[in-house]
Enzyme design. Structure first.
Site, PDB file in Angstrom:
ATOM      1  N   CYS A   2      17.293  -8.502 -20.611  1.00  0.00           N
ATOM      2  CA  CYS A   2      16.820  -8.516 -22.000  1.00  0.00           C
ATOM      3  C   CYS A   2      17.791  -9.239 -22.934  1.00  0.00           C
ATOM      4  O   CYS A   2      19.002  -9.144 -22.765  1.00  0.00           O
ATOM      5  CB  CYS A   2      16.656  -7.102 -22.516  1.00  0.00           C
ATOM      6  N   ARG A  27      18.361 -15.826 -19.820  1.00  0.00           N
ATOM      7  CA  ARG A  27      18.708 -14.503 -19.302  1.00  0.00           C
ATOM      8  C   ARG A  27      17.576 -13.907 -18.464  1.00  0.00           C
ATOM      9  O   ARG A  27      17.797 -12.951 -17.725  1.00  0.00           O
ATOM     10  CB  ARG A  27      19.029 -13.555 -20.466  1.00  0.00           C
ATOM     11  N   TRP A  75      13.024  -7.893 -20.161  1.00  0.00           N
ATOM     12  CA  TRP A  75      12.936  -8.030 -18.707  1.00  0.00           C
ATOM     13  C   TRP A  75      12.594  -6.628 -18.216  1.00  0.00           C
ATOM     14  O   TRP A  75      13.420  -5.717 -18.289  1.00  0.00           O
ATOM     15  CB  TRP A  75      14.272  -8.509 -18.154  1.00  0.00           C
ATOM     16  N   ASN A  99      18.560  -3.257 -24.989  1.00  0.00           N
ATOM     17  CA  ASN A  99      18.883  -3.833 -23.689  1.00  0.00           C
ATOM     18  C   ASN A  99      19.646  -2.752 -22.920  1.00  0.00           C
ATOM     19  O   ASN A  99      20.544  -2.123 -23.479  1.00  0.00           O
ATOM     20  CB  ASN A  99      19.769  -5.080 -23.896  1.00  0.00           C
ATOM     21  N   GLY A 100      19.262  -2.507 -21.661  1.00  0.00           N
ATOM     22  CA  GLY A 100      19.949  -1.489 -20.867  1.00  0.00           C
ATOM     23  C   GLY A 100      18.951  -0.475 -20.334  1.00  0.00           C
ATOM     24  O   GLY A 100      17.741  -0.698 -20.382  1.00  0.00           O
ATOM     25  N   GLU A 479      25.839 -19.146   0.691  1.00  0.00           N
ATOM     26  CA  GLU A 479      25.604 -19.578  -0.680  1.00  0.00           C
ATOM     27  C   GLU A 479      24.461 -20.604  -0.738  1.00  0.00           C
ATOM     28  O   GLU A 479      23.595 -20.535  -1.617  1.00  0.00           O
ATOM     29  CB  GLU A 479      26.902 -20.152  -1.278  1.00  0.00           C
ATOM     30  N   LYS A 483      20.987 -20.059  -2.829  1.00  0.00           N
ATOM     31  CA  LYS A 483      20.603 -21.017  -3.877  1.00  0.00           C
ATOM     32  C   LYS A 483      19.191 -21.514  -3.624  1.00  0.00           C
ATOM     33  O   LYS A 483      18.378 -21.569  -4.531  1.00  0.00           O
ATOM     34  CB  LYS A 483      21.597 -22.186  -3.853  1.00  0.00           C
ATOM     35  N   GLU A 486      16.425 -18.623  -4.137  1.00  0.00           N
ATOM     36  CA  GLU A 486      16.192 -18.095  -5.492  1.00  0.00           C
ATOM     37  C   GLU A 486      15.451 -19.065  -6.393  1.00  0.00           C
ATOM     38  O   GLU A 486      14.739 -18.644  -7.300  1.00  0.00           O
ATOM     39  CB  GLU A 486      17.499 -17.631  -6.147  1.00  0.00           C
ATOM     40  N   HIS A 502      21.592 -14.603  19.572  1.00  0.00           N
ATOM     41  CA  HIS A 502      21.477 -13.159  19.825  1.00  0.00           C
ATOM     42  C   HIS A 502      20.218 -12.587  19.176  1.00  0.00           C
ATOM     43  O   HIS A 502      20.164 -11.393  18.861  1.00  0.00           O
ATOM     44  CB  HIS A 502      22.735 -12.438  19.329  1.00  0.00           C
ATOM     45  N   LYS A 601      19.825 -13.762 -15.806  1.00  0.00           N
ATOM     46  CA  LYS A 601      21.155 -14.352 -15.687  1.00  0.00           C
ATOM     47  C   LYS A 601      22.246 -13.281 -15.657  1.00  0.00           C
ATOM     48  O   LYS A 601      23.201 -13.377 -14.909  1.00  0.00           O
ATOM     49  CB  LYS A 601      21.390 -15.306 -16.872  1.00  0.00           C
TER      50      LYS A 601
HETATM   51  C1  F6R Z   1      22.753 -16.595  -8.074  1.00  0.00           C
HETATM   52  C2  F6R Z   1      23.356 -15.841  -9.139  1.00  0.00           C
HETATM   53  C3  F6R Z   1      23.581 -14.389  -8.950  1.00  0.00           C
HETATM   54  C4  F6R Z   1      24.888 -13.966  -9.634  1.00  0.00           C
HETATM   55  C5  F6R Z   1      25.037 -12.423  -9.585  1.00  0.00           C
HETATM   56  C6  F6R Z   1      26.344 -11.969 -10.196  1.00  0.00           C
HETATM   57  O1  F6R Z   1      22.673 -17.945  -8.383  1.00  0.00           O
HETATM   58  O2  F6R Z   1      23.648 -16.369 -10.180  1.00  0.00           O
HETATM   59  O3  F6R Z   1      23.567 -14.036  -7.616  1.00  0.00           O
HETATM   60  O4  F6R Z   1      25.963 -14.583  -8.989  1.00  0.00           O
HETATM   61  O5  F6R Z   1      23.965 -11.843 -10.278  1.00  0.00           O
HETATM   62  O6  F6R Z   1      26.432 -12.327 -11.532  1.00  0.00           O
HETATM   63  P1  F6R Z   1      27.820 -12.368 -12.270  1.00  0.00           P
HETATM   64  O7  F6R Z   1      28.621 -13.441 -11.655  1.00  0.00           O
HETATM   65  O8  F6R Z   1      27.486 -12.650 -13.700  1.00  0.00           O
HETATM   66  O9  F6R Z   1      28.439 -11.019 -12.075  1.00  0.00           O
END
Ligand code: F6R
Length: 606
Positions: A2, A27, A75, A99-100, A479, A483, A486, A502, A601
């Site tokens: 949010c 976000r 959100w 938010n929360g 990673e 990427k 997502e 395996h 985000k």
């Molecule tokens: C993936 C991504 C998430 C963040 C995770 C942690 O691209 O961005 O997996 O890495 O939500 O977020 P932070 O780094 O803000 O704690």
């Protein structure tokens, strides 16, 4: 997650709130709304969907003319995305955005129902609005203080009281909220980009401090209701950082910003050719004294920790355990006051990482935060902080924040290895010099754009994908896989290459492309064998390795070549084609690259 905004000043508040909300779109959200004082009445407009839909609705119902109001992007957590569940919540007298998560909302709701309150939404937020109404007796601060002593969980709240037109009240705990102050105007927001166009000056709010915005001024009270003075912070980001600067997406811009971001991260921490992390209080003696290191983080930040583990263990010879924060905090970890817990977070607000940090402190470990956002909760609570200086990262998919996090792990590993006597000064200087060469090398790697785009075009119709690698390349596979999945929504998994046979190799068919990462030359032949096993079963292999290494047809269909630096540092280069492949696959599939579905985000709830 949010987004909250609030504006008080002389300008068109509705326009500013919509504009500020659009700056927080990154976000993640599924509905939006605003509440603005119009002729001393609170007028609310809200809707499921995007900010553009909210704007349309406001145009349809008549523009809200006012100069003070609050706004929200939701959100969904409690209750589906819908008009009625959207924020603001309240009544004609009180309007709030939140938010929360209010953990004890059911109990409070039940209590309020006995007092005759009727609920129309499924949200926890409506409980807070009604509780405020219950406590309100003409003094907003009193009511807020009562509410925050009753509610449990995390919150950032923006509040309007009809009796106090042209004032905004706000309070926070474990959810971000900052206060921007400009000339004759003031703001509240979940993040700086919301008001960066108007001011770069802001106050950070501590837990349960209450702010009142009045006539463009911000007055801040502690939880006992006494006025307090706070340090005015200045953000060193400008609007350029919050705009796409000619790139089609923030993600592509941020991928291309990696050379400069890494330079900003490492340059101030290298003195006379040696790494130097003294700034955060991490002396060489201290570094050499730890028995164990734990790295705790989520998602991409956790993957950065995996690179840290390989590098620290390889040259520093200290055991490193990497944990997903949501697991760590509930697995009763064995940590002592001889250990160092490193938490890694771009936003510095991730709920699970923050709680893992608090747990580690309680258990007596030293804590170090590797964080991007200055003044964030994690940076404020950790014993020591290393800021990554990546600048603003707006795309939900993290790219440059990851690269700078691993850059910090390299500095840490080099210094630690030297402090422990595991490597000589000459070796430490050599590795540091290699690290300093990364930004220039990355400029070359970024030119691989075209091949990555071509590879993406071969993946665009895939439904499943595998990433394989060994050692540091396995960490990179993880990673790369995250990427891709997502932002492209293609199902993908990463596997330790040696583990493939395996079980997982049974999935390999001509419809299952495999990206094999093979930059670690001591493991190269082994990964080649694994790639051959895939090829022999009809799988299509994309091979990521050094430029100079030739790859035969029975190993791979396509090769992506990288310039060569010390193998230990290859992850700093390897990540770029993996990011670009994910990016172009998402673009070619027509996805909303910067705002992938269901994602936020900054994940401020557990
Ligand atoms: C993936 C991504 C998430 C963040 C995770 C942690 O691209 O961005 O997996 O890495 O939500 O977020 P932070 O780094 O803000 O704690």
């Amino acid at each position: 997650m949010c987004g909250i905004v609030g504006y008080i000043g002389k300008k068109d508040c509705t326009k500013i709130l919509l504009d500020s909300l659009s700056k927080l779109e990154y976000r993640g959200y599924d509905s939006a709304g605003i509440a603005v004082f119009e002729n001393s009445e609170i007028r609310v407009e809200k809707t499921k969907g995007r900010i553009a839909q909210l704007e349309e609705k406001i145009h349809r119902n008549g523009w809200i003319n006012g100069s003070c109001g609050i706004g929200h992007t939701r959100w969904a957590t409690h209750g589906e995305p819908s008009d009625v569940n959207s924020h603001p919540h309240g009544n004609a007298n009180i309007s709030i955005v939140h938010n929360g998560i209010i953990e004890n909302y059911s109990k409070i709701k039940a209590f309020l129902e006995t007092k005759g309150y009727v609920f129309e939404s499924q949200t926890d937020t409506e409980t807070v609005a009604k509780l405020l109404d219950y406590y309100y007796n003409g003094d907003p601060i009193d009511a807020i203080r009562n509410v925050i002593s009753d509610i449990e969980g995390s919150y950032a709240l923006g509040i309007l009281f009809k009796d106090f037109p042209n004032k905004i009240y706000a309070v926070r705990k474990d959810s971000p909220l900052i206060v921007g102050v400009g000339d004759d105007e003031a703001f509240i927001a979940s993040d700086i980009p919301a008001f960066l166009k108007f001011t770069n000056k802001y106050y950070l709010l501590e837990t349960n401090e209450i702010v009142v915005l009045d006539n463009g001024k911000a007055e801040i009270f502690d939880k006992h209701g006494f006025t307090i003075q706070k340090e005015l912070m200045v953000a060193d980001w400008d609007m350029e950082a919050a705009e796409k600067g000619g790139y089609e997406h923030f993600m592509l811009k941020e991928i291309n910003e990696q050379p400069s971001a890494i330079s900003s991260t490492i340059s101030p921490r290298i003195a006379d050719g040696m790494p130097n992390l003294n700034e955060c209080g991490l002396t060489q003696e201290k570094l050499a004294s730890y028995s164990n290191i734990f790295v705790v983080a989520c998602g991409t930040a956790m993957h950065a920790g995996l690179v840290g583990k390989y590098v620290i263990e390889q040259i520093g010879r200290i055991p490193v355990t990497v944990d997903v924060a949501s697991e760590f905090r509930y697995r009763n970890p064995i940590i002592t006051n001889k250990d160092l817990v490193i938490v890694v977070s771009q936003s510095g607000e991730t709920a699970d990482t923050l709680e893992a940090l608090r747990l580690s402190k309680k258990m007596g470990a030293d804590t170090l935060a590797i964080v991007n956002v200055v003044g964030s909760s994690i940076s404020r609570e950790a014993d020591m902080v290393i800021y990554t200086h990546a600048g603003l990262e707006i795309s939900v998919a993290s790219t440059k924040a990851y690269s700078v996090q691993i850059a910090v792990f390299y500095l840490l590993a080099f210094e630690l290895a030297y402090a422990k006597g595991a490597i000589s000064k000459e070796e430490c200087m050599r590795l540091t010099k290699e690290l300093e060469s990364v930004p220039a090398m990355l400029e070359i790697v970024l030119k691989q754009d075209v091949i990555c785009k071509y590879v993406a075009s071969t993946l665009v119709n895939a439904e499943n994908l595998l990433y394989i690698g060994r050692g540091l390349d396995y960490a990179m596979s993880m990673e790369g896989s995250l990427k891709l999945k997502e932002i492209s929504y293609i199902h993908s998994e990463s596997y330790a290459a040696g583990e493939l046979k395996h079980g997982t190799i049974s999935l390999v068919t001509d419809a299952m492309p495999v990206i094999a990462v093979a930059t670690q030359r001591n493991l190269f032949d082994k990964t080649v064998s694994n790639a051959k096993e895939v090829k022999a079963r009809g799988g299509k292999v994309i091979f990521v390795t050094h430029n100079y290494i030739n790859v035969d047809d029975d190993v791979a269909d396509y090769k992506i070549g990288l310039p060569t630096i010390d193998d230990l540092l290859m992850p700093m280069l390897t990540v770029v084609p993996l990011q670009l492949i994910a990016y172009y696959t998402s673009v070619l599939r027509g996805n909303d690259v910067d705002k992938p579905r269901n994602l936020a985000k900054s994940v401020t709830v557990e």
